[in-house]
Scaffold this motif. Structure first.
Motif, PDB file in Angstrom:
ATOM      1  N   LEU A 167       0.834  -1.202   0.000  1.00  0.00           N
ATOM      2  CA  LEU A 167       0.000   0.000   0.000  1.00  0.00           C
ATOM      3  C   LEU A 167       0.863   1.244   0.000  1.00  0.00           C
ATOM      4  N   GLY A 168       1.979   1.152   0.698  1.00  0.00           N
ATOM      5  CA  GLY A 168       2.835   2.336   0.776  1.00  0.00           C
ATOM      6  C   GLY A 168       3.413   2.719  -0.580  1.00  0.00           C
ATOM      7  N   ARG A 169       3.640   1.723  -1.424  1.00  0.00           N
ATOM      8  CA  ARG A 169       4.260   2.054  -2.712  1.00  0.00           C
ATOM      9  C   ARG A 169       3.244   1.996  -3.845  1.00  0.00           C
ATOM     10  N   LEU A 170       1.987   2.073  -3.446  1.00  0.00           N
ATOM     11  CA  LEU A 170       0.930   2.052  -4.453  1.00  0.00           C
ATOM     12  C   LEU A 170       1.025   3.264  -5.383  1.00  0.00           C
ATOM     13  N   ASN A 176       5.458   3.126 -17.786  1.00  0.00           N
ATOM     14  CA  ASN A 176       4.232   2.751 -18.499  1.00  0.00           C
ATOM     15  C   ASN A 176       2.968   3.239 -17.796  1.00  0.00           C
ATOM     16  N   GLY A 177       3.063   3.674 -16.616  1.00  0.00           N
ATOM     17  CA  GLY A 177       1.876   4.165 -15.920  1.00  0.00           C
ATOM     18  C   GLY A 177       1.198   3.123 -15.036  1.00  0.00           C
ATOM     19  N   HIS A 178       1.716   1.912 -15.085  1.00  0.00           N
ATOM     20  CA  HIS A 178       1.163   0.941 -14.143  1.00  0.00           C
ATOM     21  C   HIS A 178       2.327   0.273 -13.437  1.00  0.00           C
ATOM     22  N   MET A 179       2.034  -0.344 -12.390  1.00  0.00           N
ATOM     23  CA  MET A 179       3.104  -0.895 -11.536  1.00  0.00           C
ATOM     24  C   MET A 179       3.641  -2.176 -12.114  1.00  0.00           C
ATOM     25  N   SER A 180       4.935  -2.302 -12.035  1.00  0.00           N
ATOM     26  CA  SER A 180       5.568  -3.543 -12.459  1.00  0.00           C
ATOM     27  C   SER A 180       5.885  -4.359 -11.207  1.00  0.00           C
ATOM     28  N   PHE A 181       5.395  -5.543 -11.248  1.00  0.00           N
ATOM     29  CA  PHE A 181       5.521  -6.347 -10.023  1.00  0.00           C
ATOM     30  C   PHE A 181       6.969  -6.713  -9.675  1.00  0.00           C
ATOM     31  N   PRO A 182       7.729  -7.092 -10.652  1.00  0.00           N
ATOM     32  CA  PRO A 182       9.119  -7.427 -10.290  1.00  0.00           C
ATOM     33  C   PRO A 182       9.830  -6.256  -9.662  1.00  0.00           C
ATOM     34  N   GLU A 183       9.515  -5.018 -10.108  1.00  0.00           N
ATOM     35  CA  GLU A 183      10.129  -3.837  -9.509  1.00  0.00           C
ATOM     36  C   GLU A 183       9.794  -3.734  -8.037  1.00  0.00           C
ATOM     37  N   LEU A 184       8.483  -3.960  -7.731  1.00  0.00           N
ATOM     38  CA  LEU A 184       8.037  -3.888  -6.338  1.00  0.00           C
ATOM     39  C   LEU A 184       8.737  -4.939  -5.484  1.00  0.00           C
ATOM     40  N   LEU A 185       8.944  -6.091  -6.125  1.00  0.00           N
ATOM     41  CA  LEU A 185       9.570  -7.181  -5.381  1.00  0.00           C
ATOM     42  C   LEU A 185      11.008  -6.851  -5.040  1.00  0.00           C
ATOM     43  N   HIS A 186      11.679  -6.281  -6.052  1.00  0.00           N
ATOM     44  CA  HIS A 186      13.103  -6.072  -5.855  1.00  0.00           C
ATOM     45  C   HIS A 186      13.377  -4.862  -5.004  1.00  0.00           C
ATOM     46  N   ARG A 187      12.412  -4.007  -4.881  1.00  0.00           N
ATOM     47  CA  ARG A 187      12.602  -2.769  -4.133  1.00  0.00           C
ATOM     48  C   ARG A 187      13.055  -2.983  -2.686  1.00  0.00           C
ATOM     49  N   HIS A 223      -4.044  -9.606  -7.320  1.00  0.00           N
ATOM     50  CA  HIS A 223      -3.840  -8.925  -6.037  1.00  0.00           C
ATOM     51  C   HIS A 223      -3.914  -7.418  -6.223  1.00  0.00           C
ATOM     52  N   LEU A 224      -3.519  -6.962  -7.414  1.00  0.00           N
ATOM     53  CA  LEU A 224      -3.563  -5.519  -7.641  1.00  0.00           C
ATOM     54  C   LEU A 224      -5.003  -5.035  -7.754  1.00  0.00           C
ATOM     55  N   GLY A 225      -5.869  -5.895  -8.274  1.00  0.00           N
ATOM     56  CA  GLY A 225      -7.262  -5.496  -8.462  1.00  0.00           C
ATOM     57  C   GLY A 225      -7.976  -5.212  -7.143  1.00  0.00           C
ATOM     58  N   VAL A 226      -9.057  -4.407  -7.270  1.00  0.00           N
ATOM     59  CA  VAL A 226      -9.780  -4.010  -6.052  1.00  0.00           C
ATOM     60  C   VAL A 226     -10.499  -5.211  -5.458  1.00  0.00           C
ATOM     61  N   GLY A 227     -11.346  -5.857  -6.269  1.00  0.00           N
ATOM     62  CA  GLY A 227     -12.043  -7.040  -5.749  1.00  0.00           C
ATOM     63  C   GLY A 227     -11.617  -8.224  -6.581  1.00  0.00           C
ATOM     64  N   GLY A 228     -10.647  -8.986  -6.075  1.00  0.00           N
ATOM     65  CA  GLY A 228     -10.063 -10.074  -6.867  1.00  0.00           C
ATOM     66  C   GLY A 228     -11.092 -11.147  -7.182  1.00  0.00           C
ATOM     67  N   GLY A 229     -11.247 -11.446  -8.433  1.00  0.00           N
ATOM     68  CA  GLY A 229     -12.177 -12.514  -8.806  1.00  0.00           C
ATOM     69  C   GLY A 229     -11.497 -13.847  -8.906  1.00  0.00           C
ATOM     70  N   MET A 230     -10.323 -13.898  -8.448  1.00  0.00           N
ATOM     71  CA  MET A 230      -9.547 -15.132  -8.574  1.00  0.00           C
ATOM     72  C   MET A 230      -9.373 -15.770  -7.197  1.00  0.00           C
TER      73      MET A 230
END
Lengths: 258, 113
Positions: A167-170, A176-187, A223-230
């Motif tokens: 949430l802090g790095r949301l 590209n304007g959207h979050m890249s997951f590997p970036e968040l992971l490596h941060r 997980h990024l989505g608001v209400g995960g349908g998965m």
């Protein structure tokens, strides 16, 4: 006729009779002196008094025997009393024993019920230990063993940890304007290498999270989505988490391997 | 005849006193003074008899073991003996009872089913 009279009654009656007869006799004597003699009645009275005296003596003998018997009675009564005391003590002890046994049996039955309950739904001890590790990983259950006053670690996530979290790095966006997951992971790893003051527990917390998420990159979108349908995939993810947890000793917050 | 320690031989010797009274009453004296003495003596003897009777009654009341007739007393002794035997047997039965063992447990379970 009448019921048995007590010997005492017989004796007293005898004495009374002798008294009466003696009085009659004396009255007769005096009358005899003064008036005409009534000799027939007189001799009868004399015989009667003699008879009563014999009776008295016989009853006294009987009383003597009964006195001896009474000693036996007293001895027997003492013995019976002694046995009564013993029986009462025994009764008390048996009652106590019964109470103890009833309590023990009740508790044993409860234990057996608990055993049956546990056997009907067995749980793997490894799973229990894994869950225990997960629960205690954040130090919320118990402070770390080497925790002292002044240690920055807290049982709740501190603001630094929150900022480094999802949430802090949301708000951070890539080109590209959207979050890249590997970036968040490596941060987090990157920031740690830079020498930030992140404590060991944070590293511990994120290490298992990062490893698991690396294995399942496909779930990141849900997980990024608001209400995960998965939702059906989350239990699978948790199972994989659980599988990994047992072999990964660094996942435990209480370990000092970090 | 000594009955118990409570009663002496002379406690119940009433006949002799009666005899004495009769003797003193039947004494025939010509002398008036002697007659007076005799009548006084007779009076005293009567009082003595009364006293003896009362004393005898007191002694009888204190004698032990004569609350019941002899038959009743023997019955009482019998009953007490029976009671004592029962109680002794009961105590012995519980003293010699064995502690818990497997055989008794199995028997109990069989009995239950």
């Amino acid at each position: 006729m009448t019921s048995h009279k007590s010997t005492r009654e017989v004796l007293l009656t005898c004495i009374d009779d002798i008294e009466i007869i003696a009085k009659e006799l004396l009255d007769n004597l005096i009358a005899q002196k003064q008036q005409k003699p009534v000799s027939a009645e007189h001799s009868q009275l004399v015989e009667l008094v003699l008879q009563k005296d014999t009776e008295l003596k016989a009853t006294l003998k009987l009383a003597e025997e009964q006195g001896v018997l009474q000693q036996k009675v007293v001895a027997l009564e003492t013995e019976v009393e002694r046995h009564d005391i013993e029986i009462r003590n025994l009764q008390k002890q048996l009652k106590e024993a019964e109470q103890l046994l009833a309590t023990a049996i009740f508790q044993a039955k409860q234990k057996l019920q608990a055993i049956d309950k546990a056997n009907s739904r067995p749980v793997n001890s490894e799973e229990l230990i894994k869950f225990a590790h997960r629960i205690s990983a954040s130090n919320a259950v118990c402070a770390p063993l080497n925790w002292q006053q002044g240690d920055l670690r807290r049982p709740y996530p501190t603001d630094i940890e929150m900022r480094l979290g999802f949430l802090g790095r949301l708000g951070e966006m890539n080109v590209n304007g959207h979050m890249s997951f590997p970036e968040l992971l490596h941060r987090p790893n990157h920031s740690m290498q830079q020498g930030s003051s992140v404590p060991n527990s944070q590293a511990g917390t994120y290490s298992w999270l990062s490893q698991n998420d690396l294995q399942m990159p496909g779930l990141s979108v849900s997980h990024l989505g608001v209400g995960g349908g998965m939702d059906h995939k989350t239990p699978k993810k948790e199972n994989e988490d659980v599988d990994v947890m047992s072999t990964d000793s660094s996942s435990s917050s209480s370990s000092d391997s970090q | 005849m000594a009955t118990t320690q409570l009663a002496d031989e002379g406690d119940f010797d009433l006949l002799s006193t009666i005899y004495d009274i009769i003797k003193s009453v039947e004494k025939e004296q010509q002398d008036n003074n002697q007659k007076l003495k005799d009548s006084q003596e007779a009076g005293q003897k009567v009082l003595e008899l009364q006293r003896k009777l009362d004393h005898a009654r007191e002694v009888v009341k204190k004698l032990p073991g004569i609350e019941l007739s002899k038959e009743e007393q023997l019955q009482q002794i019998d009953l007490l003996r029976q009671q004592l035997t029962l109680k002794r047997d009961l105590l012995n039965k519980y003293r010699s009872i064995t502690t818990f063992d497997r055989e008794a447990q199995t028997e109990f379970q069989i009995h239950q089913h």
